[in-house]
Design a protein around this motif. Structure first.
Motif, PDB file in Angstrom:
ATOM      1  N   ARG A  35       0.843  -1.196   0.000  1.00  0.00           N
ATOM      2  CA  ARG A  35       0.000   0.000   0.000  1.00  0.00           C
ATOM      3  C   ARG A  35       0.873   1.239   0.000  1.00  0.00           C
ATOM      4  NH1 ARG A  35      -2.768   1.365   4.424  1.00  0.00           N
ATOM      5  NH2 ARG A  35      -1.403   0.184   5.770  1.00  0.00           N
ATOM      6  N   ASP A  47      -5.238   6.028  -0.438  1.00  0.00           N
ATOM      7  CA  ASP A  47      -4.400   4.837  -0.387  1.00  0.00           C
ATOM      8  C   ASP A  47      -4.464   4.156  -1.742  1.00  0.00           C
ATOM      9  OD1 ASP A  47      -3.460   5.003   2.178  1.00  0.00           O
ATOM     10  OD2 ASP A  47      -4.234   3.063   2.806  1.00  0.00           O
ATOM     11  N   SER A  71      -3.040   0.654  -3.743  1.00  0.00           N
ATOM     12  CA  SER A  71      -2.579  -0.678  -3.358  1.00  0.00           C
ATOM     13  C   SER A  71      -2.597  -1.602  -4.568  1.00  0.00           C
ATOM     14  CB  SER A  71      -3.499  -1.248  -2.266  1.00  0.00           C
ATOM     15  OG  SER A  71      -3.135  -2.568  -1.952  1.00  0.00           O
ATOM     16  N   GLU A 104      -7.800   0.122  -1.391  1.00  0.00           N
ATOM     17  CA  GLU A 104      -7.712   1.423  -2.028  1.00  0.00           C
ATOM     18  C   GLU A 104      -8.870   2.310  -1.578  1.00  0.00           C
ATOM     19  OE1 GLU A 104      -7.476   0.860  -6.253  1.00  0.00           O
ATOM     20  OE2 GLU A 104      -5.347   0.413  -6.130  1.00  0.00           O
TER      21      GLU A 104
END
Length: 133
Positions: A83, A111, A113, A119
């Motif tokens: 991540r 985020d 990932s 995400e």
């Protein structure tokens, strides 16, 4: 068990030291005392620029991090979970008197990932009053 290190650098500047900059870097390694499913390594940091001149305070922060799992696969026999996080925050405060302040704040977090389950992208707006004794 978590093992890590933090480094923070702080520097006030301006004629009356009304400005400041703060840089924080974090390095972490987490062990879950099991088979390693939750074990990960992370490197993250934040940079904040702040201004304070009565009755005003303002700050802007950017941050980011990289999290790599040692064992946790994202699919059967696939690569392990990774991540990357990014954040931005801006805050303005104004003192009304010795006890009350009003504020406005905006935050964005994201985020990314290699697993869609991890995400997200979120923004928060808030405004309010603060009281302290």
């Amino acid at each position: 068990k978590t093992v890590g290190a933090d480094l923070t650098l702080y520097h006030p500047f301006g004629e009356e030291k009304e400005w400041s900059a703060r840089l924080t870097v974090n390095l972490r390694k987490l062990y879950d005392n099991a088979e390693g499913y939750y074990d990960f390594r992370s490197l993250s940091g934040r940079l904040t620029l702040a201004y304070e001149r009565k009755p005003w305070e303002a700050s802007a922060t950017v941050g980011g991090g990289d999290f790599a799992h040692d064992v946790r696969p994202i699919s059967f026999a696939g690569p392990t979970l990774r991540r990357r996080s990014f954040s931005t925050e801006m805050t303005v405060r104004r003192s009304v008197n010795d006890h009350w302040k009003v504020f406005a704040k905006w935050t964005r977090e994201r985020d990314d990932s290699n697993s869609r389950d991890f995400e997200y992208d979120a923004q928060t707006y808030s405004a309010g009053v603060e009281w302290s004794k």
